[in-house]
Design a protein around this motif. Structure first.
Motif, PDB file in Angstrom:
ATOM      1  N   GLY A   1      39.239 -26.259  46.020  1.00 38.46           N
ATOM      2  CA  GLY A   1      39.864 -25.893  44.588  1.00 38.46           C
ATOM      3  C   GLY A   1      39.585 -24.352  44.135  1.00 38.46           C
ATOM      4  N   ILE A   2      40.166 -24.145  42.894  1.00 36.53           N
ATOM      5  CA  ILE A   2      39.816 -23.056  41.929  1.00 36.53           C
ATOM      6  C   ILE A   2      39.988 -23.509  40.512  1.00 36.53           C
ATOM      7  CG2 ILE A   2      40.254 -20.548  41.467  1.00 36.53           C
ATOM      8  CD1 ILE A   2      41.565 -20.202  44.186  1.00 36.53           C
ATOM      9  N   ASP A   3      38.694 -23.116  39.738  1.00 33.32           N
ATOM     10  CA  ASP A   3      38.871 -23.298  38.195  1.00 33.32           C
ATOM     11  C   ASP A   3      37.298 -23.529  37.886  1.00 33.32           C
ATOM     12  OD1 ASP A   3      41.123 -22.670  37.745  1.00 33.32           O
ATOM     13  OD2 ASP A   3      42.087 -24.714  37.319  1.00 33.32           O
ATOM     14  N   ALA A   4      37.016 -24.757  38.432  1.00 37.94           N
ATOM     15  CA  ALA A   4      35.486 -24.991  38.331  1.00 37.94           C
ATOM     16  C   ALA A   4      35.078 -25.246  36.793  1.00 37.94           C
ATOM     17  CB  ALA A   4      34.426 -24.288  38.702  1.00 37.94           C
ATOM     18  N   LEU A   5      36.174 -25.869  35.891  1.00 40.17           N
ATOM     19  CA  LEU A   5      35.912 -26.267  34.523  1.00 40.17           C
ATOM     20  C   LEU A   5      34.487 -27.211  34.519  1.00 40.17           C
ATOM     21  CD1 LEU A   5      39.282 -26.849  33.298  1.00 40.17           C
ATOM     22  CD2 LEU A   5      38.159 -24.828  32.977  1.00 40.17           C
ATOM     23  N   PRO A   6      33.755 -26.760  33.408  1.00 39.63           N
ATOM     24  CA  PRO A   6      32.554 -27.410  33.234  1.00 39.63           C
ATOM     25  C   PRO A   6      32.900 -28.716  32.276  1.00 39.63           C
ATOM     26  CG  PRO A   6      32.463 -25.385  31.880  1.00 39.63           C
ATOM     27  CD  PRO A   6      33.660 -25.485  32.827  1.00 39.63           C
TER      28      PRO A   6
ATOM     29  N   GLY B   1      36.477 -31.943  35.530  1.00 41.00           N
ATOM     30  CA  GLY B   1      36.783 -30.653  35.804  1.00 41.00           C
ATOM     31  C   GLY B   1      36.360 -30.531  37.446  1.00 41.00           C
ATOM     32  N   GLY B   2      36.494 -29.450  38.127  1.00 38.66           N
ATOM     33  CA  GLY B   2      36.242 -29.320  39.502  1.00 38.66           C
ATOM     34  C   GLY B   2      34.522 -29.332  39.844  1.00 38.66           C
ATOM     35  N   ILE B   3      33.856 -28.907  39.020  1.00 35.28           N
ATOM     36  CA  ILE B   3      32.266 -28.988  39.350  1.00 35.28           C
ATOM     37  C   ILE B   3      32.054 -30.458  39.462  1.00 35.28           C
ATOM     38  CG2 ILE B   3      29.970 -28.550  38.626  1.00 35.28           C
ATOM     39  CD1 ILE B   3      31.171 -26.031  36.958  1.00 35.28           C
ATOM     40  N   LYS B   4      32.420 -31.311  38.568  1.00 36.91           N
ATOM     41  CA  LYS B   4      32.104 -32.725  38.868  1.00 36.91           C
ATOM     42  C   LYS B   4      33.111 -32.971  40.253  1.00 36.91           C
ATOM     43  CE  LYS B   4      29.432 -34.037  35.569  1.00 36.91           C
ATOM     44  NZ  LYS B   4      27.858 -34.457  36.091  1.00 36.91           N
ATOM     45  N   ALA B   5      33.909 -32.810  40.541  1.00 40.19           N
ATOM     46  CA  ALA B   5      34.508 -33.219  41.775  1.00 40.19           C
ATOM     47  C   ALA B   5      33.916 -32.800  43.217  1.00 40.19           C
ATOM     48  CB  ALA B   5      35.994 -32.745  41.759  1.00 40.19           C
ATOM     49  N   VAL B   6      33.217 -31.509  42.914  1.00 32.01           N
ATOM     50  CA  VAL B   6      32.385 -30.985  43.977  1.00 32.01           C
ATOM     51  C   VAL B   6      31.108 -32.084  44.190  1.00 32.01           C
ATOM     52  CG1 VAL B   6      31.067 -29.267  44.787  1.00 32.01           C
ATOM     53  CG2 VAL B   6      33.371 -28.727  44.163  1.00 32.01           C
TER      54      VAL B   6
END
Length: 334
Positions: A262-267, A271-276
């Motif tokens: 994905g793209i965005d990586a909201l902290p 958000g995406g960082i936690k999904a990673v």
């Protein structure tokens, strides 16, 4: 009156105009806002109304953008910011901007739903002498004061490079879930990705529009997995659609055999960082909201009486399992 005296008066008038700045020079009347400080600037003693026209707040990224603008504006006591939500409706957003102009706002911030339908109304505001800051998505032409955002073509290119080098080094099939068709990030993220996988034996088996929304991403992914069961990677143009694709794969029992980007990586927790970090996404890319940068630019224009650059490009970063925890903590003051 002698010709000498006439010439002296004319010269004096020219000096006054040069010192003050002409209307067309400063306000964009006729020639656009190309030189000189904005006529809206009253210095530190002024009060300023800013209109923020948001494409929609159904996307977490856009809500975060509004939140970042609110937070930054609290640090500028001269600012009052008014927000509108176009709800992904071009006509509604045009009306929102027209209403702001009628309210005689001092500066417009806009993140356009789609480029072409919003171009004329943005130009109209700009030509009336209202400084315009365009965030994230673009409009056509250059009738605005400053565009602030990340390089979406480069982000797409980095996503393609990551797939080619880390996920499918021997080639393979992927599916793409794109953003809203008429928005510039969707076009640019797709173009950059295709450029990076060229000659890498990677086939984009199917490409569908998910309109940036999680539920639509899930719906599209469900159909994709039924019609193309052999895809190995799903590249989504934002994290909510990537998470939706993960849910579709999980429902089909395929979440462990597929990779998601994905793209965005909201902290933020959702958000995406936690999904990673949790392993649902293989990677995401930081896409700054430009909220704090927009308020800083507005202060330069309205309070400091300074010019701003036509373009301000913000930096991205690849987020993987290796750095997700550290990046999240740093983004939240850790």
């Amino acid at each position: 009156m002698s010709s000498l005296r006439s010439g002296t008066i004319l010269l004096a008038a020219c000096v006054v105009l040069t010192a003050c700045g002409t209307t067309s020079e400063n306000s964009g009347g006729g020639g656009g806002q190309t030189t000189g400080a904005s006529t809206k600037c009253k210095g530190t003693g002024g009060k300023y109304v800013i209109g923020m026209s948001q494409a929609n707040v159904a996307e977490p990224y856009r809500q975060r953008m509004d939140d970042d603008i609110k937070a930054a504006a609290k640090g500028v006591p001269q600012f009052e910011v008014r927000f509108t939500d176009a709800q992904q409706d071009n006509a509604r957003q045009v009306s929102d901007v027209e209403n702001f102009v009628t309210q005689q706002i001092d500066l417009l911030i806009i993140s356009p739903n789609e480029a072409k339908p919003l171009t004329a109304v943005v130009k109209s505001a700009y030509d009336k002498g209202i400084p315009v800051l365009v965030l994230d998505r673009k409009v056509e032409g250059d009738a605005y004061t400053e565009w602030i955002g990340a390089d979406n073509t480069e982000i797409g290119r980095q996503a393609g490079k990551y797939v080619a080098e880390k996920l499918l080094p021997s080639g393979g099939k992927i599916a793409e879930i794109r953003g809203l068709a008429g928005s510039t990030p969707a076009q640019e993220r797709g173009d950059g990705f295709r450029d990076a996988i060229k000659g890498k034996n990677i086939d984009i088996a199917v490409s569908q529009d998910g309109d940036w929304l999680r539920d639509k991403g899930q719906e599209k992914a469900d159909a994709i997995l039924k019609s193309n069961p052999d895809v190995q990677v799903i590249y989504a143009h934002n994290d909510p659609m990537a998470e939706g694709a993960y849910l579709a794969a999980k429902a089909a029992g395929k979440q462990d055999s597929l990779k998601f980007i994905g793209i965005d990586a909201l902290p933020i927790p959702s958000g995406g960082i936690k999904a990673v970090e949790a392993g649902r996404l293989s990677a995401t890319f930081v896409y700054p909201t430009a909220g704090k940068e927009a308020v800083a630019a507005a202060k330069q224009i309205l309070v400091d009486c300074q010019q701003v650059p036509k373009t301000q490009t913000l930096q991205t970063q690849l987020i993987t399992k290796e750095n997700a925890t550290e990046v999240y903590a740093k983004a939240n003051g850790g």
